[in-house]
Design a protein around this motif. Structure first.
Motif, PDB file in Angstrom:
ATOM      1  N   PRO A  33      -5.036  -7.851 -19.035  1.00 24.87           N
ATOM      2  CA  PRO A  33      -5.469  -9.099 -18.256  1.00 24.87           C
ATOM      3  C   PRO A  33      -5.172 -10.345 -18.340  1.00 24.87           C
ATOM      4  O   PRO A  33      -5.454 -11.189 -17.425  1.00 24.87           O
ATOM      5  CB  PRO A  33      -7.265  -9.009 -18.885  1.00 24.87           C
ATOM      6  N   LYS A  34      -4.274 -10.751 -19.435  1.00 23.61           N
ATOM      7  CA  LYS A  34      -3.547 -11.809 -19.524  1.00 23.61           C
ATOM      8  C   LYS A  34      -2.631 -12.000 -18.438  1.00 23.61           C
ATOM      9  O   LYS A  34      -2.260 -13.392 -17.921  1.00 23.61           O
ATOM     10  CB  LYS A  34      -2.703 -12.229 -20.839  1.00 23.61           C
ATOM     11  N   ASP A  35      -2.215 -11.031 -17.682  1.00 23.91           N
ATOM     12  CA  ASP A  35      -1.328 -11.064 -16.569  1.00 23.91           C
ATOM     13  C   ASP A  35      -1.867 -10.781 -15.202  1.00 23.91           C
ATOM     14  O   ASP A  35      -1.360 -10.093 -14.462  1.00 23.91           O
ATOM     15  CB  ASP A  35      -0.174 -10.075 -16.897  1.00 23.91           C
ATOM     16  N   GLY A  36      -3.302 -10.976 -15.051  1.00 26.95           N
ATOM     17  CA  GLY A  36      -3.995 -10.696 -13.917  1.00 26.95           C
ATOM     18  C   GLY A  36      -5.061 -11.585 -13.548  1.00 26.95           C
ATOM     19  O   GLY A  36      -5.356 -12.562 -14.426  1.00 26.95           O
ATOM     20  N   GLN A  37      -5.363 -11.606 -12.293  1.00 27.72           N
ATOM     21  CA  GLN A  37      -6.665 -12.265 -11.904  1.00 27.72           C
ATOM     22  C   GLN A  37      -7.529 -11.510 -10.988  1.00 27.72           C
ATOM     23  O   GLN A  37      -6.994 -10.571 -10.428  1.00 27.72           O
ATOM     24  CB  GLN A  37      -6.141 -13.424 -11.098  1.00 27.72           C
ATOM     25  N   VAL A  38      -8.741 -11.833 -10.830  1.00 27.93           N
ATOM     26  CA  VAL A  38      -9.736 -11.065  -9.876  1.00 27.93           C
ATOM     27  C   VAL A  38      -9.894 -12.112  -9.005  1.00 27.93           C
ATOM     28  O   VAL A  38     -10.551 -13.312  -9.363  1.00 27.93           O
ATOM     29  CB  VAL A  38     -10.891 -10.441 -10.671  1.00 27.93           C
ATOM     30  N   ILE A  39      -9.726 -11.875  -7.674  1.00 23.87           N
ATOM     31  CA  ILE A  39     -10.114 -12.877  -6.596  1.00 23.87           C
ATOM     32  C   ILE A  39     -11.332 -11.931  -5.952  1.00 23.87           C
ATOM     33  O   ILE A  39     -11.249 -10.802  -5.583  1.00 23.87           O
ATOM     34  CB  ILE A  39      -9.150 -12.966  -5.563  1.00 23.87           C
ATOM     35  N   VAL A  40     -12.541 -12.811  -5.684  1.00 20.54           N
ATOM     36  CA  VAL A  40     -13.856 -12.389  -5.186  1.00 20.54           C
ATOM     37  C   VAL A  40     -13.918 -12.886  -3.807  1.00 20.54           C
ATOM     38  O   VAL A  40     -13.910 -14.332  -3.807  1.00 20.54           O
ATOM     39  CB  VAL A  40     -14.900 -12.587  -6.211  1.00 20.54           C
ATOM     40  N   GLY A  41     -14.223 -12.231  -2.686  1.00 23.31           N
ATOM     41  CA  GLY A  41     -14.358 -12.620  -1.353  1.00 23.31           C
ATOM     42  C   GLY A  41     -15.774 -11.918  -1.115  1.00 23.31           C
ATOM     43  O   GLY A  41     -16.416 -11.109  -1.679  1.00 23.31           O
ATOM     44  N   GLN A  42     -16.076 -12.450   0.464  1.00 23.74           N
ATOM     45  CA  GLN A  42     -17.277 -11.971   0.623  1.00 23.74           C
ATOM     46  C   GLN A  42     -17.370 -10.323   1.021  1.00 23.74           C
ATOM     47  O   GLN A  42     -18.351  -9.578   0.854  1.00 23.74           O
ATOM     48  CB  GLN A  42     -17.821 -12.598   2.122  1.00 23.74           C
ATOM     49  N   SER A  43     -16.167  -9.812   1.094  1.00 25.54           N
ATOM     50  CA  SER A  43     -16.180  -8.386   1.293  1.00 25.54           C
ATOM     51  C   SER A  43     -15.937  -7.530   0.268  1.00 25.54           C
ATOM     52  O   SER A  43     -15.610  -6.304   0.078  1.00 25.54           O
ATOM     53  CB  SER A  43     -14.835  -8.062   2.267  1.00 25.54           C
ATOM     54  N   GLY A  44     -15.684  -8.278  -1.022  1.00 25.10           N
ATOM     55  CA  GLY A  44     -15.619  -7.533  -2.542  1.00 25.10           C
ATOM     56  C   GLY A  44     -14.730  -8.184  -3.160  1.00 25.10           C
ATOM     57  O   GLY A  44     -14.285  -9.447  -3.231  1.00 25.10           O
ATOM     58  N   ALA A  45     -13.769  -7.610  -4.239  1.00 25.59           N
ATOM     59  CA  ALA A  45     -12.966  -8.098  -5.238  1.00 25.59           C
ATOM     60  C   ALA A  45     -11.923  -7.172  -5.108  1.00 25.59           C
ATOM     61  O   ALA A  45     -11.591  -5.945  -4.961  1.00 25.59           O
ATOM     62  CB  ALA A  45     -13.725  -8.311  -6.589  1.00 25.59           C
ATOM     63  N   ILE A  46     -10.584  -8.011  -5.443  1.00 24.88           N
ATOM     64  CA  ILE A  46      -9.428  -7.231  -5.981  1.00 24.88           C
ATOM     65  C   ILE A  46      -8.777  -7.933  -7.212  1.00 24.88           C
ATOM     66  O   ILE A  46      -9.103  -8.964  -7.697  1.00 24.88           O
ATOM     67  CB  ILE A  46      -8.244  -7.447  -4.555  1.00 24.88           C
ATOM     68  N   LEU A  47      -7.823  -6.951  -7.894  1.00 18.95           N
ATOM     69  CA  LEU A  47      -7.240  -7.368  -8.787  1.00 18.95           C
ATOM     70  C   LEU A  47      -5.993  -7.840  -8.342  1.00 18.95           C
ATOM     71  O   LEU A  47      -4.969  -7.113  -7.543  1.00 18.95           O
ATOM     72  CB  LEU A  47      -6.989  -6.127  -9.909  1.00 18.95           C
ATOM     73  N   LEU A  48      -5.254  -9.044  -8.725  1.00 16.48           N
ATOM     74  CA  LEU A  48      -3.912  -9.397  -8.539  1.00 16.48           C
ATOM     75  C   LEU A  48      -2.945  -9.347  -9.497  1.00 16.48           C
ATOM     76  O   LEU A  48      -3.337 -10.059 -10.650  1.00 16.48           O
ATOM     77  CB  LEU A  48      -4.076 -10.881  -7.803  1.00 16.48           C
ATOM     78  N   THR A  49      -2.035  -8.746  -9.666  1.00 18.02           N
ATOM     79  CA  THR A  49      -1.241  -8.825 -10.734  1.00 18.02           C
ATOM     80  C   THR A  49       0.350  -8.812 -10.150  1.00 18.02           C
ATOM     81  O   THR A  49       0.376  -8.706  -9.022  1.00 18.02           O
ATOM     82  CB  THR A  49      -1.257  -7.830 -11.787  1.00 18.02           C
ATOM     83  N   ASP A  50       1.157  -8.567 -10.922  1.00 23.80           N
ATOM     84  CA  ASP A  50       2.969  -8.532 -10.529  1.00 23.80           C
ATOM     85  C   ASP A  50       3.390  -7.113 -10.723  1.00 23.80           C
ATOM     86  O   ASP A  50       3.019  -6.350 -11.097  1.00 23.80           O
ATOM     87  CB  ASP A  50       3.447  -9.719 -11.133  1.00 23.80           C
ATOM     88  N   GLY A  51       4.514  -7.105 -10.222  1.00 26.48           N
ATOM     89  CA  GLY A  51       5.307  -5.870 -10.402  1.00 26.48           C
ATOM     90  C   GLY A  51       5.624  -5.188 -11.562  1.00 26.48           C
ATOM     91  O   GLY A  51       5.772  -3.943 -11.764  1.00 26.48           O
ATOM     92  N   ARG A  52       5.566  -6.095 -12.550  1.00 28.59           N
ATOM     93  CA  ARG A  52       5.409  -5.193 -13.944  1.00 28.59           C
ATOM     94  C   ARG A  52       4.357  -4.171 -14.185  1.00 28.59           C
ATOM     95  O   ARG A  52       4.746  -3.282 -14.957  1.00 28.59           O
ATOM     96  CB  ARG A  52       5.419  -6.164 -15.084  1.00 28.59           C
ATOM     97  N   TYR A  53       3.259  -4.472 -13.564  1.00 26.52           N
ATOM     98  CA  TYR A  53       2.283  -3.667 -13.630  1.00 26.52           C
ATOM     99  C   TYR A  53       1.920  -2.757 -12.573  1.00 26.52           C
ATOM    100  O   TYR A  53       0.582  -2.189 -12.455  1.00 26.52           O
ATOM    101  CB  TYR A  53       0.823  -4.535 -14.164  1.00 26.52           C
ATOM    102  N   VAL A  55       2.303   0.390 -11.759  1.00 25.51           N
ATOM    103  CA  VAL A  55       1.988   1.706 -12.140  1.00 25.51           C
ATOM    104  C   VAL A  55       0.524   1.482 -12.774  1.00 25.51           C
ATOM    105  O   VAL A  55      -0.423   2.215 -12.665  1.00 25.51           O
ATOM    106  CB  VAL A  55       2.819   2.624 -12.785  1.00 25.51           C
ATOM    107  N   GLN A  56       0.644   0.741 -13.936  1.00 29.87           N
ATOM    108  CA  GLN A  56      -0.612   0.529 -14.763  1.00 29.87           C
ATOM    109  C   GLN A  56      -1.812   0.160 -14.156  1.00 29.87           C
ATOM    110  O   GLN A  56      -2.812   0.631 -14.397  1.00 29.87           O
ATOM    111  CB  GLN A  56      -0.212  -0.393 -15.930  1.00 29.87           C
ATOM    112  N   ALA A  57      -1.604  -0.896 -13.206  1.00 26.12           N
ATOM    113  CA  ALA A  57      -2.838  -1.432 -12.632  1.00 26.12           C
ATOM    114  C   ALA A  57      -3.494  -0.350 -11.617  1.00 26.12           C
ATOM    115  O   ALA A  57      -4.598  -0.058 -11.575  1.00 26.12           O
ATOM    116  CB  ALA A  57      -2.531  -2.593 -11.716  1.00 26.12           C
ATOM    117  N   GLN A  58      -2.488   0.308 -10.952  1.00 30.55           N
ATOM    118  CA  GLN A  58      -3.047   1.272 -10.235  1.00 30.55           C
ATOM    119  C   GLN A  58      -3.638   2.574 -10.704  1.00 30.55           C
ATOM    120  O   GLN A  58      -4.820   3.139 -10.376  1.00 30.55           O
ATOM    121  CB  GLN A  58      -2.019   2.016  -9.361  1.00 30.55           C
TER     122      GLN A  58
END
Length: 347
Positions: A33-53, A55-58
């Protein structure tokens, strides 16, 4: 599942950027999680991270995943963040906030404890992880006791303790392991040193395991050989204070009330000035989180909270004692998760 629209509406926000690692993991399940953020909008939330992750994030994330490198981030923020944008005041530096303001123009609004309020009461799954971490810590204490003997160094004991935890499934240590002996036990959070244990020493061990991202926390103090009567008296006073506060744990109790119970015992025994910290704290994804149990805490205990009860006495040039259990607040009172014995023990 969290109602993100309701969360935003309750605080008058159009979007929310979550950047505190513990909150990112809590919402997404992403273990970096140190290399991620969660963005919350009216339609829900997403995890934002970079290409290093990618496979792991999915594999790990409960939320939809957006992969974006540094050069792509401005477009992502501009597209997903607008209007009144909440940000975690404790999770961003001023420089980071200034950059975000340039990338996503809007009204950036500081928020405090929005996600933490959900983390205070643990779910059955979270409690299961904490329980497993506490059980591993119990096993680790049983493993390390034979190593506590004259001639052993504090630093070697700490290393063996941490090795056992890792070898038996801990994802790491919950915090810097404390192993102190002799006069150094007067340091509530002393780091292991080159000091060699000797006959008549007290030894305090404070450590925790991590299972599924969740921490445990336990402290035990033992004697090496024959220990002075004064140190034994100190131990008995701390144990009585610990048990007095523990027996009062339950829904509706206030943090400062429990702290006062333990403090009263130590004051009656003449050790009041030497209890130099609060009675305890919440434990979860972080080793220190809400609720607080100290002189000024107005936090009210609720079922599902996991807390520590850990009074201590620390006398400079003499020594110190701390006894700490990890405790689950239940509907009817409490359940002690730390099962390691805490009666007086001379090795």
């Amino acid at each position: 599942m969290m109602d993100y629209g309701k969360l935003l509406g309750a605080h008058g926000l159009d979007a929310l950027l979550i950047s505190t690692p513990a909150n990112v993991r809590y919402l997404s399940g992403f273990t970096a999680p140190k290399d991620g953020q969660v963005i919350v909008g009216q339609s829900g939330a997403i995890l934002l991270t970079d290409g290093r992750y990618t496979v792991q994030a999915q594999q790990e994330s409960r939320l939809p995943v957006r992969i974006a490198g540094r050069e792509e981030r401005p477009q992502v923020y501009a597209g997903l963040l607008g209007g009144r944008i909440g940000f975690e005041a404790a999770g961003l530096t001023y420089a980071q906030l200034e950059t975000l303001r340039q990338q996503a123009p809007g009204e950036w609004v500081p928020t405090y404890g929005l996600i933490e309020q959900y983390r205070v009461r643990k779910s059955p799954e979270e409690i299961g992880h904490i329980r497993a971490a506490a059980q591993l810590a119990d096993r680790a204490l049983a493993h390390i006791l034979p190593f506590l003997k004259p001639g052993a160094r504090e630093i070697d004991i700490a290393l063996e303790l941490e090795f056992f935890l890792r070898k038996n499934g801990s994802e790491g240590v919950a915090f810097d392991t404390a192993v102190v002996s002799g006069p150094r036990t007067a340091m509530p959070h002393g780091s292991p040193s080159q000091r060699v244990l000797g006959p008549g020493d007290l030894v305090t061990l404070d450590f925790g395991a991590v299972i599924g991202g969740y921490c445990s926390d336990m402290t035990r103090t033992v004697g090496i050989g024959a220990v002075s009567q004064e140190l034994k008296r100190m131990y008995r006073a701390v144990l009585e204070a610990q048990e007095r506060a523990l027996e009062a744990v339950g829904p509706g109790r206030i943090g400062k009330e429990l702290d006062a119970l333990a403090r009263q015992v130590l004051e009656e025994k003449g050790y009041g000035p030497y209890f130099s910290h609060g009675l305890g704290h919440g434990v979860g994804l972080l080793i220190h989180e809400a609720p607080g149990l100290n002189k000024i805490s107005e936090d009210t205990l609720e079922p599902g909270m996991v807390i520590t009860i850990e009074p201590g006495v620390y006398i400079p040039d003499v020594g110190g004692v701390r006894i700490e259990d990890l405790v689950l607040v239940t509907e009817g009172g409490y359940e002690v998760l730390s099962q390691a014995p805490k009666g007086w023990l001379e090795l």
